[in-house]
Design a protein around this motif. Structure first.
Motif, short mmCIF file in Angstrom:
data_model
loop_
_atom_site.label_atom_id
_atom_site.label_comp_id
_atom_site.label_asym_id
_atom_site.label_seq_id
_atom_site.Cartn_x
_atom_site.Cartn_y
_atom_site.Cartn_z
N GLU A 71 -59.31 -26.98 2.91
CA GLU A 71 -59.43 -26.24 1.65
C GLU A 71 -59.94 -24.82 1.89
O GLU A 71 -59.53 -23.88 1.21
N ASP A 72 -60.83 -24.68 2.87
CA ASP A 72 -61.35 -23.36 3.22
C ASP A 72 -60.23 -22.45 3.69
O ASP A 72 -60.17 -21.27 3.34
N MET A 73 -59.32 -22.97 4.50
CA MET A 73 -58.23 -22.15 5.01
C MET A 73 -57.19 -21.83 3.93
O MET A 73 -56.60 -20.75 3.92
N GLU A 74 -56.98 -22.75 2.99
CA GLU A 74 -56.13 -22.45 1.84
C GLU A 74 -56.74 -21.32 1.02
O GLU A 74 -56.03 -20.43 0.53
N ARG A 75 -58.07 -21.35 0.90
CA ARG A 75 -58.77 -20.29 0.15
C ARG A 75 -58.63 -18.95 0.86
O ARG A 75 -58.38 -17.91 0.22
N VAL A 76 -58.78 -18.94 2.19
CA VAL A 76 -58.63 -17.70 2.94
C VAL A 76 -57.22 -17.13 2.76
O VAL A 76 -57.04 -15.93 2.52
N MET A 77 -56.21 -17.99 2.87
CA MET A 77 -54.84 -17.51 2.71
C MET A 77 -54.60 -16.98 1.30
O MET A 77 -53.92 -15.95 1.12
N ALA A 78 -55.14 -17.65 0.30
CA ALA A 78 -54.98 -17.18 -1.07
C ALA A 78 -55.63 -15.81 -1.25
O ALA A 78 -55.07 -14.92 -1.92
N ALA A 79 -56.78 -15.60 -0.62
CA ALA A 79 -57.47 -14.31 -0.72
C ALA A 79 -56.66 -13.22 -0.02
O ALA A 79 -56.57 -12.08 -0.51
N ILE A 80 -56.06 -13.56 1.12
CA ILE A 80 -55.22 -12.59 1.82
C ILE A 80 -54.04 -12.19 0.94
O ILE A 80 -53.74 -11.00 0.76
N GLU A 81 -53.35 -13.17 0.38
CA GLU A 81 -52.18 -12.89 -0.46
C GLU A 81 -52.55 -12.06 -1.68
O GLU A 81 -51.85 -11.10 -2.03
N TYR A 82 -53.64 -12.43 -2.33
CA TYR A 82 -54.01 -11.79 -3.60
C TYR A 82 -54.54 -10.37 -3.39
O TYR A 82 -54.19 -9.46 -4.14
N ASP A 83 -55.37 -10.19 -2.38
CA ASP A 83 -56.06 -8.91 -2.22
C ASP A 83 -55.45 -7.98 -1.19
O ASP A 83 -55.69 -6.77 -1.23
N HIS A 84 -54.66 -8.52 -0.23
CA HIS A 84 -54.26 -7.69 0.90
C HIS A 84 -52.77 -7.69 1.20
O HIS A 84 -52.30 -6.89 2.00
N GLY A 85 -52.00 -8.60 0.63
CA GLY A 85 -50.56 -8.54 0.78
C GLY A 85 -50.00 -9.42 1.88
O GLY A 85 -50.56 -10.44 2.24
N ARG A 86 -48.88 -9.00 2.43
CA ARG A 86 -48.12 -9.82 3.36
C ARG A 86 -48.67 -9.76 4.78
O ARG A 86 -48.98 -8.69 5.29
N LEU A 87 -48.71 -10.91 5.41
CA LEU A 87 -49.13 -11.00 6.80
C LEU A 87 -47.94 -10.76 7.73
O LEU A 87 -46.88 -11.36 7.57
N SER A 88 -48.14 -9.89 8.72
CA SER A 88 -47.14 -9.69 9.76
C SER A 88 -47.36 -10.65 10.92
O SER A 88 -46.41 -11.11 11.54
#
Length: 279
Positions: A71-88
């Protein structure tokens, strides 16, 4: 240009296990290569220190988390998507190295190693693949070890977890290629880290974490599936797997004979950077 457009155009990487060792050195290298880097670890203070340390190099985004917690890693990914955009790029580096003695087996050492080294990769891989599948492209690198090529003294849990990562990456590559996600496996050997010091690896030249990061960064730019170094060390480890067991065990006994007892080294493990670090 809108904020959303800016986010979609940035070169963004996510590195787990970034508080020390190879992970920390790789963050510096990726910053020099023009990435903004999301860093994850359980050790908040070390991540903040890294952020300050790298202030003149580029943008470091601290998102604390325990890779063993899905769940922690799902939260981190959600924060990346919402606040910082696409991962290369995603580099799944977090791991622990706990020496195992066959005459003093501890269940907790196996469970913790598998939870972090294997389960932790899966916990990050699932949301990362979902994210990259939606955007139609991406690049994921999983840090394993030459200990995954063959059984080494004191590495019963560590080696088994790293062998599983190699097998998993080989299997997933077929499908990930098809959906535009490039997958690589990284096997650094002979790197001067706390985790490496606790395991009885065969004799090899020792690389600094910075040297390892440079080799990884170079490999990430290549089309190779496997980034393994030093190459001679990786080749010897693979070659040993082909030997008859009688010769294999005699050779390994000789190669590791001058190593101190692993029990004496266990006390050097750190709270996050030492014990929770890829080797």
């Amino acid at each position: 240009m809108s904020g959303k457009a800016q986010k979609s155009e940035q070169k963004l990487a996510w590195v787990t296990g970034a508080s020390s060792g190879i992970g920390r050195a790789l963050v510096h290298r990726l910053l020099r290569d023009g990435y903004s880097v999301v860093v994850t670890s359980r050790n908040h203070d070390k991540l903040v220190d890294l952020q300050h340390e790298a202030a003149g190099e580029g943008r470091v985004i601290v998102l604390d988390g325990d890779v063993a917690d899905a769940e922690d890693m799902e939260r981190v990914m959600a924060a990346i998507e919402y606040d910082h955009g696409r991962l290369s790029l995603v580099v799944l580096n977090a791991g622990i190295a706990i020496p195992i003695r066959g005459d003093d087996l501890q269940r907790e050492a196996f469970e913790r190693t598998f939870a972090v080294n294997l389960g932790g990769v899966v916990n990050c891989l699932l949301p990362a693949v979902t994210h990259m599948k939606a955007q139609g492209h991406g690049h994921i690198a999983i840090v394993s070890s030459p200990a995954g090529y063959c059984g080494l003294p004191s590495s019963a849990a560590f080696g088994a977890s790293k062998a599983a990562l190699i097998n998993m990456a080989e299997s997933l590559k077929f499908d990930l290629d098809r959906i535009g996600i490039r997958l690589q496996i990284i096997c650094p050997g002979g790197v001067d880290t706390t985790g490496a010091a606790k395991l009885r690896f065969p004799k090899s030249s020792v690389l600094s974490a910075e040297d390892a990061a440079d080799r990884i960064a170079s490999g990430l730019k290549s089309r190779r599936f496997e980034i393994a170094f030093p190459r001679s060390f990786a080749f010897r480890a693979k070659l040993m797997r082909l030997l008859p067991y009688g010769l294999y065990f005699r050779l390994l006994k000789w190669l590791t004979a001058d190593k101190p007892d692993v029990g004496a080294r266990a006390k050097h493990a750190g709270p996050d950077g030492g014990s929770r670090q890829a080797v």
